[in-house]
Design a protein around this motif. Sequence first.
Motif, short mmCIF file in Angstrom:
data_model
loop_
_atom_site.label_atom_id
_atom_site.label_comp_id
_atom_site.label_asym_id
_atom_site.label_seq_id
_atom_site.Cartn_x
_atom_site.Cartn_y
_atom_site.Cartn_z
N LYS A 119 -25.47 25.93 -36.06
CA LYS A 119 -26.34 25.43 -37.13
C LYS A 119 -27.81 25.62 -36.77
N LEU A 142 -26.09 19.04 -45.89
CA LEU A 142 -24.71 18.90 -46.37
C LEU A 142 -24.53 17.61 -47.15
N ALA A 143 -25.14 16.53 -46.67
CA ALA A 143 -25.00 15.23 -47.32
C ALA A 143 -25.58 15.23 -48.74
N GLU A 168 -28.32 20.60 -35.75
CA GLU A 168 -27.20 19.88 -36.38
C GLU A 168 -27.68 18.82 -37.37
N ASP A 169 -28.71 18.06 -37.01
CA ASP A 169 -29.20 17.00 -37.90
C ASP A 169 -29.71 17.56 -39.23
N ILE A 191 -16.78 22.24 -44.76
CA ILE A 191 -18.09 21.59 -44.93
C ILE A 191 -18.14 20.70 -46.16
N TYR A 243 -19.00 26.43 -35.28
CA TYR A 243 -20.08 26.35 -36.25
C TYR A 243 -21.41 26.27 -35.51
N ASN A 297 -26.66 18.71 -41.25
CA ASN A 297 -25.88 17.57 -41.72
C ASN A 297 -26.59 16.85 -42.87
N SER A 298 -27.90 16.76 -42.81
CA SER A 298 -28.68 16.16 -43.89
C SER A 298 -28.56 17.00 -45.16
#
Length: 137
Positions: free
Chosen positions: A5, A16-17, A9-10, A109, A3, A13-14
């Motif tokens: 991004k 995705l959250a 990544e941060d 994901i 993967y 990930n934010s």
Amino acid sequence: MKYLKYPDEDAINSCLARKGALLIAISFDGETVLISRLEDSYEHHILLAHFGIKQTDIDKYFRIVVDDGSADWTFVCPPEYKNISDRKRRITAYYNDGISAISKVLADIGYYSDIRIPKRYRRHFDVHGDDSTYLPY
């Protein structure tokens, strides 16, 4: 499966959250997944460029725009897909491979969204006089 991004990544990930909108490209071999927030790339060819991939290689990827409600698949089967000359067999293989790859990525994901082929990408079936009964919708 690797993967990648964008922008980092941060940020992904934010996104995705909070189940934000993402642009995703999955290589046909299933080895590479490119992910960006929709607002960072807007189009799949821009997403590829962010990773230094030639924009002309866009037809080597399953392409989706996803959020928590749906995954809209840019359903464009390249004429040379898997070197299958028969159009119906080629599109069926592309469909089955795409559903598999997209489903895996969505599960990875944590987006359990419906996979949809927007009407504008289904029209090429009608243009060629196909009734599309071979596609398992």
